[in-house]
Scaffold this motif. Structure first.
Motif, mmCIF file in Angstrom:
data_model
loop_
_atom_site.group_PDB
_atom_site.id
_atom_site.type_symbol
_atom_site.label_atom_id
_atom_site.label_comp_id
_atom_site.label_asym_id
_atom_site.label_seq_id
_atom_site.Cartn_x
_atom_site.Cartn_y
_atom_site.Cartn_z
ATOM 1 N N TYR A 60 56.120 65.794 42.235
ATOM 2 C CA TYR A 60 55.254 64.825 43.229
ATOM 3 C C TYR A 60 55.149 63.482 42.814
ATOM 4 N N ALA A 61 54.728 62.546 43.627
ATOM 5 C CA ALA A 61 54.716 61.207 43.498
ATOM 6 C C ALA A 61 53.501 60.450 43.988
ATOM 7 N N ASN A 62 53.399 60.127 45.061
ATOM 8 C CA ASN A 62 52.247 59.303 45.694
ATOM 9 C C ASN A 62 51.800 59.947 47.018
ATOM 10 N N GLY A 63 52.227 61.122 47.263
ATOM 11 C CA GLY A 63 51.614 61.844 48.743
ATOM 12 C C GLY A 63 52.535 61.311 49.886
ATOM 13 N N LYS A 64 51.637 61.017 50.756
ATOM 14 C CA LYS A 64 52.296 60.750 52.217
ATOM 15 C C LYS A 64 53.134 59.714 52.074
ATOM 16 N N GLY A 78 58.316 62.083 58.866
ATOM 17 C CA GLY A 78 57.295 62.750 58.517
ATOM 18 C C GLY A 78 57.188 63.488 57.379
ATOM 19 N N CYS A 79 58.563 63.733 56.664
ATOM 20 C CA CYS A 79 58.476 64.244 55.519
ATOM 21 C C CYS A 79 58.202 63.792 54.245
ATOM 22 N N SER A 80 57.405 64.521 53.681
ATOM 23 C CA SER A 80 56.649 63.634 52.240
ATOM 24 C C SER A 80 56.606 64.708 51.309
ATOM 25 N N ASP A 81 55.650 64.012 50.201
ATOM 26 C CA ASP A 81 55.061 64.898 49.109
ATOM 27 C C ASP A 81 53.987 65.889 49.973
ATOM 28 N N LEU A 82 53.564 65.629 50.919
ATOM 29 C CA LEU A 82 52.759 66.541 51.536
ATOM 30 C C LEU A 82 53.423 67.929 52.013
ATOM 31 N N ASN A 83 54.485 67.924 52.444
ATOM 32 C CA ASN A 83 55.434 69.283 52.479
ATOM 33 C C ASN A 83 55.609 69.937 51.234
ATOM 34 N N THR A 84 55.432 69.238 50.222
ATOM 35 C CA THR A 84 55.698 70.093 48.987
ATOM 36 C C THR A 84 54.158 70.878 48.854
ATOM 37 N N THR A 85 53.123 70.172 49.120
ATOM 38 C CA THR A 85 51.755 71.045 48.765
ATOM 39 C C THR A 85 51.622 71.757 50.041
ATOM 40 N N THR A 103 56.358 75.093 36.246
ATOM 41 C CA THR A 103 57.294 74.913 34.992
ATOM 42 C C THR A 103 57.877 73.656 34.922
ATOM 43 N N GLY A 104 57.125 72.468 34.891
ATOM 44 C CA GLY A 104 57.627 71.276 34.421
ATOM 45 C C GLY A 104 58.090 70.252 35.729
ATOM 46 N N ASP A 105 58.472 68.857 35.306
ATOM 47 C CA ASP A 105 58.577 68.033 36.363
ATOM 48 C C ASP A 105 57.494 68.324 37.718
ATOM 49 N N ASN A 106 56.456 68.391 37.089
ATOM 50 C CA ASN A 106 55.211 68.532 38.221
ATOM 51 C C ASN A 106 55.141 67.360 38.900
ATOM 52 N N ILE A 107 55.179 66.293 38.302
ATOM 53 C CA ILE A 107 55.318 64.892 38.924
ATOM 54 C C ILE A 107 56.557 64.158 38.552
ATOM 55 N N CYS A 324 66.032 83.324 33.861
ATOM 56 C CA CYS A 324 65.954 83.333 35.446
ATOM 57 C C CYS A 324 65.542 81.751 35.595
ATOM 58 N N TYR A 325 66.227 81.219 36.826
ATOM 59 C CA TYR A 325 65.874 79.949 37.360
ATOM 60 C C TYR A 325 64.779 80.507 38.429
ATOM 61 N N ALA A 326 63.859 79.364 38.829
ATOM 62 C CA ALA A 326 63.181 79.517 39.946
ATOM 63 C C ALA A 326 63.696 79.005 41.364
ATOM 64 N N GLY A 327 64.618 77.973 41.020
ATOM 65 C CA GLY A 327 65.028 77.122 42.281
ATOM 66 C C GLY A 327 64.072 75.945 42.460
ATOM 67 N N GLY A 328 64.894 74.768 43.022
ATOM 68 C CA GLY A 328 63.837 73.592 43.200
ATOM 69 C C GLY A 328 62.802 73.884 44.401
ATOM 70 N N PHE A 329 61.771 73.470 44.184
ATOM 71 C CA PHE A 329 60.361 73.545 44.687
ATOM 72 C C PHE A 329 60.171 72.210 45.765
ATOM 73 N N GLY A 330 60.330 70.908 44.970
ATOM 74 C CA GLY A 330 59.626 69.681 45.504
ATOM 75 C C GLY A 330 60.519 69.239 46.595
ATOM 76 N N TYR A 331 59.795 68.506 47.650
ATOM 77 C CA TYR A 331 60.541 67.726 48.442
ATOM 78 C C TYR A 331 61.278 66.222 48.036
ATOM 79 N N HIS A 332 60.485 65.802 47.086
ATOM 80 C CA HIS A 332 60.921 64.565 46.578
ATOM 81 C C HIS A 332 61.897 64.785 45.224
ATOM 82 N N ALA A 333 62.154 66.081 45.025
ATOM 83 C CA ALA A 333 63.128 66.434 44.076
ATOM 84 C C ALA A 333 64.689 66.457 44.704
#
Length: 400
Positions: A60-64, A78-85, A103-107, A324-333
């Motif tokens: 996560y970085a700065n939102g919208k 229109g895709c941003s951190d808000l998609n992650t949330t 589990t880390g790299d939260n921001i 186990c891995y979880a797989g990538g979650f964030g849209y800014h990742a």
């Protein structure tokens, strides 16, 4: 998945505040805990289950204003951190977990203008849900306006978190432990059952570091000797309590471990002996700290869950421990266009007693959820099943 997320009324209200006002206005979410500083009590529900939602690498970085990476062309606008949330919020509604683990790299520090603001926004869905949550640090969390210790200090003050800054290995002599965010969480049995005051599932959280601090060793960090010692002592203490006393058990209480950077042993698998996909290299430390051996010797941890390598989401079994891995979650990742962002769910179930009540943990299962229109469930697998007395031959070999 749509490029513009849909929100529940509660989350929509939050995002109105988020978009229309400066992020500091969200600091009410991170108000200090009650003076007792007591974390939420975790226990199995009356249905005999305890469910954990793992979220890895939100970045996560700065939102919208923060754009998405590695999405399909039609998803860019229109895709941003808000998609992650929005994905976090969808998963909370769908799975109704008992605990959320980040589990880390939260921001993503290099792009986060203000670390406190980014942390508040990143964890807002968990805090608003009222569900207990835990977090560990990755290698990017401290690359903004807070030090690594400062990031964890901010996290432990947030509402409904069970996260802790740092224990000591031995409080009698003040011996410290490396890193920030090494702690354990106990999960008690069903209220009203014979195990209501016993921890029947033990969760271990560790700071796997960021980058090597040894000039002659390049690459990522690793779990240090002081952390291994803390884990050994904590595991041993929990086992003694569980196996002793009038209600002592004949088998160890199962444990789960969560941290960010995978162990070198994650390289032990190929397509023939894991469930999921491996599309990234295994970005572990360039040396082996021996923590996997420590886990094997302790005998209670049944699975390890990490993030870090976003395009890996597999689970493989080595020496009776699933990695186990979880797989990538964030849209800014970083990700892969057309390969859905995802999260991992773990479900622990209790065995029923002869009187119809609930006893100890019977099985642990896992699956993944995709951020597609159906919020698809994939790769359901059993990680561990409680053995019957005498069902395993003494000295039987274990392996992949």
């Amino acid at each position: 998945m749509p490029s513009k997320p849909s929100f529940s009324p509660l989350i929509s209200l939050f995002f109105c505040v988020f978009i229309c006002f400066p992020l500091p206005s969200l600091f009410f979410l991170a108000d200090a805990k009650p003076s007792s500083n007591a974390p939420p009590l975790l226990r199995f529900g009356q249905n005999g289950i305890f469910k954990i939602l793992q979220v890895a690498d939100m970045h996560y970085a700065n939102g919208k204003t923060t754009p998405c990476r590695d999405v399909l062309p039609e998803q860019v606008t229109g895709c941003s951190d808000l998609n992650t949330t929005a994905f976090v919020e969808r998963l909370i509604q769908a799975e109704k977990p008992d605990l959320i683990v980040f589990t880390g790299d939260n921001i993503y520090g290099p792009d986060a203008i203000d670390a406190r603001e980014s942390l508040n926004a990143a964890f807002a869905p968990a805090m608003l849900s009222g569900i207990p949550w835990a977090a560990v640090l990755g290698n990017h969390d401290q690359e903004s306006t807070l030090s690594r210790e400062g990031v964890m200090q901010q996290i432990v003050q947030m509402k409904r978190t069970v996260s802790r800054l740092n224990p000591t290995v031995d409080s009698s002599n003040g011996e410290g432990i490396d890193g920030y965010g090494n702690y354990n969480v106990e999960v008690a049995g069903v209220e009203g059952s014979s195990m209501q005051n016993n921890s029947i599932l033990n969760l271990y959280f560790l700071d796997s570091g960021d980058y090597s601090t040894v000039p002659s060793i390049r690459g990522y960090g690793w779990i240090q000797p002081s952390q291994k010692l803390w884990f050994q002592r904590t595991s041993s203490k929990l086992q003694k309590v569980y196996m002793g006393g009038s209600k002592g058990q004949k088998q160890l209480a199962p444990g789960l471990a969560y941290f960010h950077i995978p162990l070198p042993e994650f390289s032990s698998f190929d397509e023939s002996n894991f469930t999921g996909v491996k599309q990234d290299g295994i970005s572990s430390a360039s040396i082996n700290s021996g923590f996997f051996t420590t886990l094997v010797e302790a005998r209670d941890v049944k699975a390890v869950f990490t993030g870090h390598d976003h395009l890996n989401d597999f689970c493989g079994k080595l020496k009776d421990i699933h990695l186990c891995y979880a797989g990538g979650f964030g849209y800014h990742a970083y990700g892969q266009a057309g390969w859905s962002r995802r999260a991992r769910v773990v479900l622990a179930s209790l065995e029923q007693t002869e009187k119809g009540g609930w006893g100890v943990v019977k099985s642990i299962k896992t699956w993944k959820r995709l951020d597609d229109p159906q919020l698809s469930t994939i790769d359901i697998q059993t990680l561990w099943v409680k053995s019957s007395p005498g069902s395993r031959r003494k000295g039987a070999p274990t392996g992949v």
